[in-house]
Scaffold this active site. Structure first.
Site, PDB file in Angstrom:
ATOM      1  CG  ASP A 181      -0.121   0.422   2.483  1.00  0.00           C
ATOM      2  OD1 ASP A 181      -0.346   1.535   2.994  1.00  0.00           O
ATOM      3  OD2 ASP A 181       0.748  -0.360   2.929  1.00  0.00           O
ATOM      4  CB  SER A 182       0.983   4.238   0.716  1.00  0.00           C
ATOM      5  OG  SER A 182       1.321   5.602   0.671  1.00  0.00           O
ATOM      6  CB  ALA A 183       5.847   4.153   0.427  1.00  0.00           C
ATOM      7  CG  LEU A 187      -3.149  -2.874  -1.964  1.00  0.00           C
ATOM      8  CD1 LEU A 187      -3.304  -3.525  -0.602  1.00  0.00           C
ATOM      9  CD2 LEU A 187      -4.174  -3.404  -2.951  1.00  0.00           C
ATOM     10  CG  HIS A 189      -3.271   7.646   0.922  1.00  0.00           C
ATOM     11  ND1 HIS A 189      -3.029   6.997  -0.271  1.00  0.00           N
ATOM     12  CD2 HIS A 189      -2.143   7.502   1.662  1.00  0.00           C
ATOM     13  CE1 HIS A 189      -1.809   6.501  -0.253  1.00  0.00           C
ATOM     14  NE2 HIS A 189      -1.255   6.785   0.905  1.00  0.00           N
TER      15      HIS A 189
END
Length: 322
Positions: free
Chosen positions: A164-166, A196, A296
């Site tokens: 997810d994200s980074a 994701l 987010h």
């Protein structure tokens, strides 16, 4: 502690002039549950994989029904957590909870890979660490692998990268790198990649992204801290759309899942990622899922809400089909 602050990323870290890094997020942790988590029944443990020259610290999750059918292997999810490259670990509570939930939902063996964080160790260290993690997981899934949960239950032919994200950024670049640097005895592709709420960015606004210089500057500053200013805001690490289409065509997997939220800071980048995959000539299968009205990685903080349950089901179904 030195009280003088050199700089701060609001809500993430403060760096003091003494060099001390104060993390403002991702510090609430959970121990592993070797005998099974009460909520999911998923067992977990912290281990070190790999050879002495490239040791990788991971947390492994094993669903309660893993031994239900003797000899049956489970898909393996190699998971990369988010945190803007500066906060969180595999033990961070929200990631421990999510990885256990995913292991139960599929069911799959989930391996959450630790990587070095910036600013103490700036990028590209994290990219190297997670690629080493993939290689170590693949080796451990072999019948003679040193880690029994992976050797006994892990299906090395059904490896899925997820993050997810980074962590989604890391998963994308790991799949790109795998095609360029095949793993000996394994090959140059995994079965799937699940991105994701991906953390990608760029100098120029994309779609409906804010054009305000102050807003964009905050994201650019975060990236600058993560990479110690080595890579600009349009480097392929943070802006994969700056890479040539040929690189996209070489994405080392057969299936891709992209999930995002309508109110995610990076929603336009996720939508553009889907279009870029379609346009580049990559010949795999693509799934896209967008949650209306959510921001987010909301599912990490409110995992029991209806939308988060659906989000998890989408990811679990994708892994089962890989």
């Amino acid at each position: 502690m030195d009280s003088e602050i050199q700089y701060e990323l609001p809500g993430l870290i403060r760096v003091h002039k003494s060099g001390f890094v104060e993390r403002l997020q991702g510090t609430k942790t959970s121990p592993p549950s070797p005998s099974g988590d009460p909520a999911t029944g998923v067992a977990s443990k912290d281990v070190v994989l790999g050879d002495p020259a490239s040791k990788v610290s991971v947390r492994i999750y094993l669903p309660s029904n893993a031994a239900a059918e003797p000899g049956k292997k489970l898909p393996v999810v190699v998971f990369y957590y988010g945190g803007a490259f500066v906060v969180s670990t595999a033990a961070t509570l929200i990631y421990h909870r999510y990885a256990a939930s995913l292991a139960a939902a599929v069911p799959a063996v989930v391996v959450s890979v630790n990587y070095r964080l910036a600013p103490e160790t700036p990028l590209p260290a994290a990219y190297d660490d997670v690629f080493a993690g993939l290689k170590a997981v693949v080796a451990a899934c072999r019948p003679d692998g040193a880690e029994p949960w992976l050797a006994t239950y892990g299906d090395v032919s059904r490896v899925v990268l997820a993050g997810d994200s980074a962590g989604a950024n890391l998963a994308h670049h790991t799949a790109i790198r795998l095609r360029k640097e095949p793993i000996e005895g394994y090959g140059d592709e995994v079965r799937g990649v699940a991105l994701l709420y991906s953390y990608f960015w760029g100098k120029e606004p994309l779609g409906g992204e804010p054009a305000d210089a102050a807003v964009r500057g905050r994201f650019e500053r975060s990236w600058e801290v993560a990479c110690d200013g080595k890579f600009g805001p349009d480097h392929p690490y943070i802006n994969p759309f700056s890479a040539p289409q040929e690189e996209w065509r070489q994405l080392g997997c057969r299936r891709v899942l992209v999930t995002t939220g309508e109110l995610c800071w990076f929603v336009e980048r996720s939508r553009a990622y889907v279009e870029a995959i379609k346009a580049c000539g990559w010949d795999g299968e693509l799934d896209f899922y967008e949650t209306k009205g959510k921001g987010h990685v909301y599912f990490l903080f409110n995992p029991g809400c209806e939308e988060a349950i659906k989000d998890l089901a989408v990811v679990a179904d994708f892994v089962r089909r890989c």
